[in-house]
Motif scaffolding. Structure first.
Motif: not given
Length: 382
Positions: A208-228
């Motif tokens: 399930v690497f693809d799902l893991f990769w996209w979930t991780t990417l979404a987490y970091f993007i959301l967290d970047i937006g939150w901090v901004l």
């Protein structure tokens, strides 16, 4: 002066006075050890010029009395200057900063003192900002002693961000773990199967690497937006943003080369420790200590469980798994280099990044242990 045989040097009285003034003008305003000889020489020349002018004026009957008085005064002043220079002890060595500013004047001295004070203040601000990760989660005094959990002030942005991380990191951690054979309930989860799989690379199946990769990417993007949007939710928003951007760039390597998906999974296992680190703060806003007066048994047990998991995951992942991963990464880099025929390949950056992570982990661990030992020595307990 026409008809005056005594002025054989063709100097008039006014010329001699100008000569005296020029010689005196050559005297420096300030003194240093290296300039003592030059000052004495200039003073002797000024005195000689003044005496020559006085003698020439005395021989000239047309010299006005007022000019003669000025010449006499010039001789006296020149003698006084020479006497002061010769009677002052010679100074050796370099002038201090205070002595130098005194020569420049009070106004310049005040400006210099203000500059020094400002530089000290800037240095203190830099030292204050250069805090350890430990100080964001523990109560540390000025002697860097750990006094216990950090009592959190009122900050709704931070509290909401902590809840977001506690929730968002769960699928990231779960999807990471299910990509490893030792965490998957399947036919391969047997003693024989685990004995056959000897390396980290072989334990990774990445179903399930693809799902893991996209979930991780979404987490970091959301967290970047939150901090901004709400930079007050963290103490160092700039550091968080740089970390997340670097991590996004780092996880692009296994995305481009799926056979290296194990590298992302192995490095992201540290988020288990991150979850417990945030949980320690989010579940103990008041900074209570377990089994203290006023702390319920349930809360004490919960705090002990979270704290134990935090310390265990910290030392196992940061101090054992990460150094081991460096060995595996170097081996994989050598294999990739043999395959491509060049050491400069897509894996080349991974040993550097791993060493940076290991350095930070060791530094934070030293801070953690040092503060703990000082806290116990002061009788502050855990």
């Amino acid at each position: 002066i026409p008809g005056c045989p005594l002025l054989c040097s063709e100097l008039t009285s006014s010329d001699l006075v100008q000569n005296i003034m020029s010689e005196q003008a050559r005297l420096p305003l300030g003194r240093s050890a290296s300039a003592d000889w030059s000052i004495a020489t200039a003073a002797k020349r000024a005195l000689a010029a003044a005496e020559e002018a006085q003698q020439a004026g005395a021989k000239d009957a047309s010299t006005p009395p007022a000019l003669m008085a000025l010449m006499t005064r010039a001789v006296e002043e020149s003698q006084a200057v020479l006497h002061a220079v010769e009677s002052t002890p010679t100074r050796r060595g370099r002038q201090s900063f205070a002595e130098f500013t005194e020569l420049l004047g009070e106004e310049i001295k005040e400006a210099a003192d203000e500059s020094v004070a400002e530089a000290i203040q800037r240095g203190e601000r830099v030292l204050v900002k250069a805090k350890s990760l430990i100080e964001d989660h523990f109560h540390i005094d000025e002697a860097f002693r750990m006094l216990g959990p950090l009592r959190q002030d009122s900050n709704r942005a931070r509290d909401a961000h902590d809840v977001f991380n506690l929730v968002a990191l769960l699928p990231v951690v779960y999807l990471n773990l299910v990509n490893w054979d030792c965490f998957t309930f399947c036919s391969e989860f047997t003693d024989i199967g685990l004995r056959q799989k000897k390396t980290v690379v072989e334990l990774w199946h990445g179903e399930v690497f693809d799902l893991f990769w996209w979930t991780t990417l979404a987490y970091f993007i959301l967290d970047i937006g939150w901090v901004l949007v709400l930079p007050s939710c963290v103490k160092s928003p700039g550091v968080i943003l740089k970390h997340h951007l670097a991590t996004i760039g780092y996880i692009c390597i296994p995305k481009l080369r799926p056979e290296h998906g194990w590298l992302m999974g192995a490095c992201m296992i540290v988020e288990v420790n991150t979850w417990f680190l945030i949980a320690r703060r989010a579940l103990n806003r008041r900074g209570d200590k377990p089994f203290q007066t006023g702390v319920s048994l349930f809360k004490s047990l919960r705090l002990m469980l979270v704290s134990t998991c935090f310390y265990m995951s910290w030392f196992i992942i940061r101090l054992a798994v990460y150094p081991y991963l460096l060995i595996v990464i170097l081996q994989e880099w050598a294999k990739e280099s043999d395959k491509t025929g060049s050491w400069f390949n897509i894996i080349a950056i991974t040993p550097v990044m791993q060493c940076v992570f290991m350095y930070l982990n060791v530094k934070w661990t030293i801070d953690l242990v040092r503060s703990k030992l000082k806290g116990r020595g002061a009788g502050k307990g855990l």
